[in-house]
Design a protein around this motif. Sequence first.
Motif, short mmCIF file in Angstrom:
data_model
loop_
_atom_site.label_atom_id
_atom_site.label_comp_id
_atom_site.label_asym_id
_atom_site.label_seq_id
_atom_site.Cartn_x
_atom_site.Cartn_y
_atom_site.Cartn_z
N LYS A 1 0.84 -1.20 0.00
CA LYS A 1 0.00 0.00 0.00
C LYS A 1 0.87 1.25 0.00
O LYS A 1 2.02 1.22 0.43
CB LYS A 1 -0.87 0.04 1.26
N PRO B 1 -9.99 6.14 7.32
CA PRO B 1 -10.15 4.82 6.68
C PRO B 1 -10.45 4.95 5.19
O PRO B 1 -11.27 5.77 4.77
CB PRO B 1 -11.34 4.20 7.43
N GLY B 2 -9.74 4.18 4.40
CA GLY B 2 -9.93 4.15 2.95
C GLY B 2 -8.99 5.05 2.17
O GLY B 2 -8.84 4.89 0.96
N VAL B 3 -8.35 6.01 2.83
CA VAL B 3 -7.47 6.94 2.12
C VAL B 3 -6.25 6.21 1.56
O VAL B 3 -5.87 6.41 0.41
CB VAL B 3 -7.06 8.14 3.00
N SER B 4 -5.66 5.33 2.35
CA SER B 4 -4.50 4.57 1.87
C SER B 4 -4.90 3.67 0.70
O SER B 4 -4.18 3.57 -0.30
CB SER B 4 -3.90 3.73 3.00
N ALA B 5 -6.05 3.02 0.80
CA ALA B 5 -6.52 2.15 -0.28
C ALA B 5 -6.77 2.97 -1.55
O ALA B 5 -6.42 2.53 -2.66
CB ALA B 5 -7.79 1.42 0.14
N PHE B 6 -7.35 4.17 -1.40
CA PHE B 6 -7.61 5.03 -2.55
C PHE B 6 -6.30 5.50 -3.18
O PHE B 6 -6.13 5.46 -4.41
CB PHE B 6 -8.47 6.22 -2.13
N HIS C 1 -4.76 2.65 -5.03
CA HIS C 1 -5.48 2.44 -6.29
C HIS C 1 -5.02 3.45 -7.35
O HIS C 1 -4.73 3.07 -8.49
CB HIS C 1 -6.99 2.54 -6.06
#
Length: 173
Positions: free
Chosen positions: A61, A93-98, A101
């Motif tokens: 990530k 939450p979700g910022v690292s995944a975004f 991506h």
Amino acid sequence: MSNPEQPVKKVCLIVSRGSLDGVYPALIMANGARMEGIEASVFFTFFGLNALVDKTLDHLKVSTVGNSALNMAMPMLGLPMTMPFPTWMGAIPGVSAFATHLMNKEMDKLDIPPVREFLELISDSGGKLYACKLAMDMFKLKREDLSDRVDGVLTVGQFYEEAAGEGSHILFT
């Protein structure tokens, strides 16, 4: 180490960060060295081992917490690079995944291979991939936990022996 006027014959890169943005610089530099006919060895230590562990290397990530250089990624969102990315936002939450991506999408556009494929390219071209013995012991990892592309598990002293030689350079990414 070598004389500055001598051509570079060998690069030995040290990877200590296991994030996507921590691993790619060394992979790109090692692959580039091999493409130029320069010997290349990559030594993964501490969290850099994340890129060699078979179960994690496909799931790296982008680190968003405390990454003050995320403004570099703002153009991927159509925003100016001068717009700062507040580091506190990295903890949402979700910022690292975004961010991961977005980074993977941009690298795919540029035909930059995923980590596993990069390890294969470096290995197939004669580059060497090493895991740090101390970090392996610290994280309770065994050789069988690593990608089959890993050439060995070395102590720091063994890595320095690998790095020795005229025209050799050690780079910490």
